[in-house]
Design an enzyme around this catalytic site. Structure first.
Site: not given
Ligand code: SF4
Length: 134
Positions: A45, A63
């Site tokens: 991420k 996320d």
């Protein structure tokens, strides 16, 4: 970085990342996902955020908001993992919109399509949303 969450952990990661950067990358920040993920504290991420925000590359960081909102809206089909969500969004969202779409999804998830109580009645996407129930 005292004011951020988990400052001690993050400080440790920063020190180790600085070492790896100087020892393995000649002091230059790598610009590809595989090498970015070699830096301590940098997962997929974070690496995608760096690619999209710092280098303006076509990348989608998934996320918790992006993951949830994509599933609810029907942009993904009950995706089970962030990687599955990332692959689907990258496949269908035009490259030039990917990094902007990342922010759209995060903000929508933070302020409208909230985890516990989504504001469906005030949501401007409800006519397009797979999860909206009257
Ligand atoms: S209609 Fe509800 S579930 Fe669908 S995107 Fe909007 S807030 Fe989320």
């Amino acid at each position: 970085i005292k004011s951020v969450t988990f400052p001690n952990n993050k400080a440790r990661h920063l020190i180790r990342a600085a070492r790896v950067l100087t020892e393995e990358f000649g002091g230059e920040m790598p610009t590809d996902i595989d090498n970015l993920m070699k830096l301590p504290g940098v997962g997929r991420k974070t690496a995608n955020v760096m690619l999209a925000v710092v280098w303006n590359k076509a990348a989608m960081a998934v996320d918790t908001h992006v993951f949830r909102v994509s599933n609810r809206l029907g942009l993904t089909n009950n995706s089970k993992t962030p990687l599955e969500t990332e692959k689907t969004l990258v496949k269908y969202i035009p490259e030039e919109l990917l990094s902007t779409a990342h922010h759209w999804l995060i903000l929508h998830g933070r302020y409208v399509c909230k985890a516990r109580r989504p504001d469906c009645l005030d949501c401007r996407l409800r006519d397009y949303c797979k999860s909206y129930k009257v």
